[in-house]
Design a protein around this motif. Sequence first.
Motif, PDB file in Angstrom:
ATOM      1  N   CYS A 164       0.833  -1.204   0.000  1.00  0.00           N
ATOM      2  CA  CYS A 164       0.000   0.000   0.000  1.00  0.00           C
ATOM      3  C   CYS A 164       0.866   1.252   0.000  1.00  0.00           C
ATOM      4  N   HIS A 171       0.886  -6.233   1.754  1.00  0.00           N
ATOM      5  CA  HIS A 171      -0.199  -6.867   2.507  1.00  0.00           C
ATOM      6  C   HIS A 171      -0.595  -8.183   1.844  1.00  0.00           C
ATOM      7  N   CYS A 229      -1.348  -0.780  10.120  1.00  0.00           N
ATOM      8  CA  CYS A 229      -0.981   0.042   8.957  1.00  0.00           C
ATOM      9  C   CYS A 229      -1.975   1.194   8.804  1.00  0.00           C
ATOM     10  N   CYS A 231      -3.168   2.465   6.260  1.00  0.00           N
ATOM     11  CA  CYS A 231      -4.127   2.327   5.155  1.00  0.00           C
ATOM     12  C   CYS A 231      -5.415   1.653   5.621  1.00  0.00           C
TER      13      CYS A 231
HETATM   14 ZN   LIG Z   1      -1.215  -0.660   4.399  1.00  0.00          ZN
END
Ligand SMILES: [Zn+2]
Length: 348
Positions: A164, A171, A229, A231
């Motif tokens: 990402c 991931h 994370c 994201c």
């Molecule tokens: Zn991420």
Amino acid sequence: MRVYSTSGTTGVPCYIAVTPRDLDIWTEISARSYVAAGIRRGRRVVSTYSLGPFVAGAAGDSLTKIGVTHIPVGTGNTERLVGAVRRLGADVLMGTPSYAVHLIDWCRARGIATETLGIKQFAVAGEPGGGDPVIRARIESAFRCQVNEVMGIGDISISLWGECEEQGGMHFGGRDFVHVELIDPASGAALPLEDGATGEAVYTALEREAMPLLRFRSRDHVVVNARPCSCGRTAPRVRCIGRTDDMLIVRGVNVFPSAIRTVVNRFAPAVGEVMQVRPSRRGVQQEPPLRVLVELAPGGAAEPGLAERIETAIRSALVVRTRIELVPHGTLPRSEYKSALVSYADVS
Ligand SMILES: [Zn+2]
């Protein structure tokens, strides 16, 4: 419904069969990994996959599912690739890190300013170089783009991991369909998949119909990042640090040629991107010093003490003694697709 094949290591192809449902699942997993890497609807994506008999050809199905404008140009057609970027406004490229570096050199040799091409994203796959900070920085600054890695394994899914925008590793995209484990490649013992763990990724295809695979060894040696994370994805991340097959053991110390390259690359711009480990005998076990050929930068000459400084840096980072030999730019074999980091050319 479809039978792919790999080149195989013994000359006999390995066949990979899929049912319609298997292909749907591959497409779903790969789409997740590509979307993580910034390949979204509205983007114009140039792919350099060869359709041929190979699984990578099915990547196009995933791009269709995502809804990008896909411009396939095939392998080894840099002219056509650059044309697609300039005439069609393509803004995402997919290819190996070696190819990305080749593309920079190709453009420079023709006076094309890479930073004006409008590339936003370079999704790299196929070899561990995409995770190397120096190679990544070179590609990102040349194209003023972000580099994100994706990684798959033909037998399990076209693409399985996608990095990402946080760029802290790829991931896992196979949840619900593929179970991933970590093992010690030497003993085969299972290792806990936790933050900082390192080992070989092993996959079980939970839903596969045509060709069930249980605990399939990938030969990919990874390091796990299990921290949260930004994201929002909760799947663990990995960085691939090398192929288990490439791993050498130098007086008890595990060494990946890709890790040696990472240290060597810190000496850019005095050295070029290409290097090769030349073991003195076949097999995993090696005696120090390990011979390593390192290309100088184009037109560059060896500064006094450079080889010794590289040897010292490798010794302190990887605890292995090497003998660095600096060779002129262009001496070592290179390929547009993947560069061989180890050669047994010295072994009779
Ligand atoms: Zn991420």
